[in-house]
Design an enzyme around this catalytic site. Structure first.
Site, PDB file in Angstrom:
ATOM      1  N   PHE A 152      -4.714  -7.018  -2.765  1.00 15.58           N
ATOM      2  CA  PHE A 152      -3.571  -6.199  -3.175  1.00 15.58           C
ATOM      3  C   PHE A 152      -2.304  -7.041  -3.307  1.00 15.58           C
ATOM      4  O   PHE A 152      -1.571  -6.936  -4.303  1.00 15.58           O
ATOM      5  CB  PHE A 152      -3.372  -5.087  -2.147  1.00 15.58           C
ATOM      6  CG  PHE A 152      -2.139  -4.250  -2.341  1.00 15.58           C
ATOM      7  CD1 PHE A 152      -2.169  -3.101  -3.108  1.00 15.58           C
ATOM      8  CD2 PHE A 152      -0.940  -4.605  -1.724  1.00 15.58           C
ATOM      9  CE1 PHE A 152      -1.031  -2.321  -3.277  1.00 15.58           C
ATOM     10  CE2 PHE A 152       0.200  -3.835  -1.884  1.00 15.58           C
ATOM     11  CZ  PHE A 152       0.157  -2.695  -2.660  1.00 15.58           C
ATOM     12  N   ASP A 153      -2.004  -7.870  -2.309  1.00 13.72           N
ATOM     13  CA  ASP A 153      -0.788  -8.687  -2.319  1.00 13.72           C
ATOM     14  C   ASP A 153      -0.735  -9.600  -3.539  1.00 13.72           C
ATOM     15  O   ASP A 153       0.273  -9.676  -4.251  1.00 13.72           O
ATOM     16  CB  ASP A 153      -0.707  -9.565  -1.063  1.00 13.72           C
ATOM     17  CG  ASP A 153      -0.633  -8.776   0.214  1.00 13.72           C
ATOM     18  OD1 ASP A 153      -1.450  -7.859   0.405  1.00 13.72           O
ATOM     19  OD2 ASP A 153       0.246  -9.074   1.032  1.00 13.72           O
ATOM     20  N   THR A 154      -1.841 -10.314  -3.760  1.00 13.15           N
ATOM     21  CA  THR A 154      -1.875 -11.272  -4.860  1.00 13.15           C
ATOM     22  C   THR A 154      -1.717 -10.573  -6.198  1.00 13.15           C
ATOM     23  O   THR A 154      -0.937 -11.009  -7.064  1.00 13.15           O
ATOM     24  CB  THR A 154      -3.201 -12.048  -4.840  1.00 13.15           C
ATOM     25  OG1 THR A 154      -3.328 -12.737  -3.592  1.00 13.15           O
ATOM     26  CG2 THR A 154      -3.249 -13.055  -5.966  1.00 13.15           C
ATOM     27  N   ARG A 211      -6.203  -2.384   3.482  1.00 12.55           N
ATOM     28  CA  ARG A 211      -4.771  -2.645   3.661  1.00 12.55           C
ATOM     29  C   ARG A 211      -3.987  -2.294   2.408  1.00 12.55           C
ATOM     30  O   ARG A 211      -2.916  -1.693   2.475  1.00 12.55           O
ATOM     31  CB  ARG A 211      -4.532  -4.119   4.022  1.00 12.55           C
ATOM     32  CG  ARG A 211      -3.056  -4.420   4.289  1.00 12.55           C
ATOM     33  CD  ARG A 211      -2.822  -5.859   4.672  1.00 12.55           C
ATOM     34  NE  ARG A 211      -3.030  -6.785   3.566  1.00 12.55           N
ATOM     35  CZ  ARG A 211      -2.709  -8.074   3.622  1.00 12.55           C
ATOM     36  NH1 ARG A 211      -2.192  -8.585   4.739  1.00 12.55           N
ATOM     37  NH2 ARG A 211      -2.913  -8.870   2.593  1.00 12.55           N
ATOM     38  N   TYR A 246       6.501  -4.628   4.573  1.00  8.79           N
ATOM     39  CA  TYR A 246       5.372  -4.496   5.482  1.00  8.79           C
ATOM     40  C   TYR A 246       5.207  -5.795   6.256  1.00  8.79           C
ATOM     41  O   TYR A 246       5.613  -6.876   5.806  1.00  8.79           O
ATOM     42  CB  TYR A 246       4.086  -4.121   4.740  1.00  8.79           C
ATOM     43  CG  TYR A 246       3.197  -5.277   4.346  1.00  8.79           C
ATOM     44  CD1 TYR A 246       2.211  -5.764   5.222  1.00  8.79           C
ATOM     45  CD2 TYR A 246       3.309  -5.876   3.098  1.00  8.79           C
ATOM     46  CE1 TYR A 246       1.388  -6.814   4.860  1.00  8.79           C
ATOM     47  CE2 TYR A 246       2.481  -6.912   2.724  1.00  8.79           C
ATOM     48  CZ  TYR A 246       1.529  -7.384   3.616  1.00  8.79           C
ATOM     49  OH  TYR A 246       0.723  -8.424   3.249  1.00  8.79           O
TER      50      TYR A 246
END
Length: 405
Positions: free
Chosen positions: A198-200, A88, A106
């Site tokens: 990735f988000d964190t 992702r 997103y």
């Protein structure tokens, strides 16, 4: 690297897409068409600017690529991006890096997050208020429907982030985020993880750089058919937390290129003196009150030292932000350490004045004692300004990445 420019509102007269909503997918032939058409209809009805929907296919092996291609052909605002590898984070990195829309977002293909939160999510970025916006399922006002297992895992993960990395945001993994493109262009090359962490990682780097993160409480309903492998994802997240923690401990987290210019008052000597004087006046008043409170119990020298120390810490923090225009956490400990050395100089000046008074006039009245200390403190304040300007917050360094929002 140059600082990020000042945040400005996105022009209301845009022909090109203002918002690019990326939908990362892997083998989502069941939900893809229904979700994209629902998202498209919602944006058509509620979003006042041109928009684009980008389906980022993470190497699907089912009918997902064919459905995505057909949607891109039928919907004028839809595009399809095919990746050869899963991940992702990799999909978002690729889609966002190739977009020219001023605001990038997103959301998960299952549309677990109610779409009514989409406009509140991106509005602070369009207006120029914030750099990043995230949906949160853990804030007051959020309404969440999910099983106890996922609830416990989510809360434990975010509690772990707060306890280990001292983050301020409340929900790192909600699949509902947006970022301004100028921030993404600097931020994405620094994010290493291509998967769920990735988000964190993106949020931790942004927060450490002092970028403004806006949180939006969301209504969220768990998808019982989620493809997330909880154990593997949890282990990968723990490795990611350990890696970021090491970078923070070593001071190697790359944030210099993310400093943003601010609308701080001019850095000229006159303006700085006025602001420093205002901070100094408040500090002096606080010093006098603290000394008066501490003097009966601690004695004159100890009361003077403690009052001066407390005021010095507060004074350094206030001058860092208000007088010299520095924000964010970058360099804050170094500035306080230098500020404490300046405090030692001030302590020597005021303590020496107090000792001289007691030597010359042992029976001096309390009012005389306070008056001498105030005069000595004012002299120490002037010296403090000169040292802060020339050594603690030197002007020549502020254009190379010390300032952040």
């Amino acid at each position: 690297m140059d600082q990020l420019p000042l945040r400005t509102p996105v022009s209301a007269h845009q022909r090109e897409p203002v918002l690019d909503v990326v939908v990362p997918v892997f083998n989502e032939q069941r939900d893809l068409e229904r979700s994209v058409r629902r998202l498209h209809a919602h944006l058509r009805e509620t979003f006042p600017y041109p928009f684009r929907i980008t389906v980022a296919d993470n190497a699907s092996t089912d009918a997902t690529p064919r459905i995505a291609a057909r949607l891109a052909a039928e919907l004028p605002e839809a595009e399809w991006l095919r990746l050869a590898e899963k991940g992702r984070g990799r999909a978002l990195h690729t889609a966002w890096s190739g977009s020219r829309a001023p605001v990038l977002a997103y959301l998960d293909v299952d549309l677990s997050t109610d779409l009514t939160a989409l406009l509140p999510l991106v509005a602070p970025l369009i207006s120029g208020h914030s750099d990043i916006a995230i949906g949160t399922r853990l804030a007051r006002g959020s309404r969440v429907v999910r099983g106890p297992k996922r609830e416990v895992i989510s809360r434990c993960y975010n509690a772990l982030l707060r306890s280990t990395l001292a983050v301020g945001f409340t929900d790192a993994q909600c699949g509902f985020k947006a970022v301004r493109r100028d921030v993404a262009e600097r931020l994405l090359p620094l994010v290493k993880d291509p998967e769920w962490f990735f988000d964190t990682e993106l949020l931790v780097i942004a927060e450490r750089a002092g970028l403004r993160i806006h949180e939006v409480p969301v209504d969220w309903v768990d998808d019982p058919d989620s493809r997330v492998e909880i154990l593997a994802t949890a282990l990968a997240d723990l490795r990611g937390i350990a890696r970021i923690g090491r970078d923070l401990a070593r001071g190697t987290l790359p944030t210099a290129g993310l400093r943003r210019s601010t609308c701080e008052p001019p850095s000229g000597l006159t303006g700085q003196l006025l602001r420093f004087g205002a901070v100094g006046a408040v500090s002096t008043l606080g010093y006098v009150l603290l000394y008066a409170l501490l003097r009966p119990a601690a004695g004159p020298q100890a009361a003077n030292a403690l009052a001066l120390l407390l005021c010095a810490l507060a004074n350094t923090a206030a001058n860092r932000r208000l007088t010299f225009g520095l924000r964010g956490r970058g360099g804050a400990l170094r500035h306080q350490a230098k500020g404490l050395l300046v405090f030692v100089v001030g302590l020597a000046l005021t303590s020496g004045s107090l000792a001289a008074l007691h030597h010359l006039a042992p029976g001096a009245a309390r009012a005389t004692e306070v008056g001498v200390l105030v005069a000595a403190n004012l002299a120490a304040t002037l010296l403090r300004f000169l040292l802060l300007r020339a050594w603690v917050f030197p002007t020549r360094r502020r254009g190379t990445g010390s300032t952040a929002v």
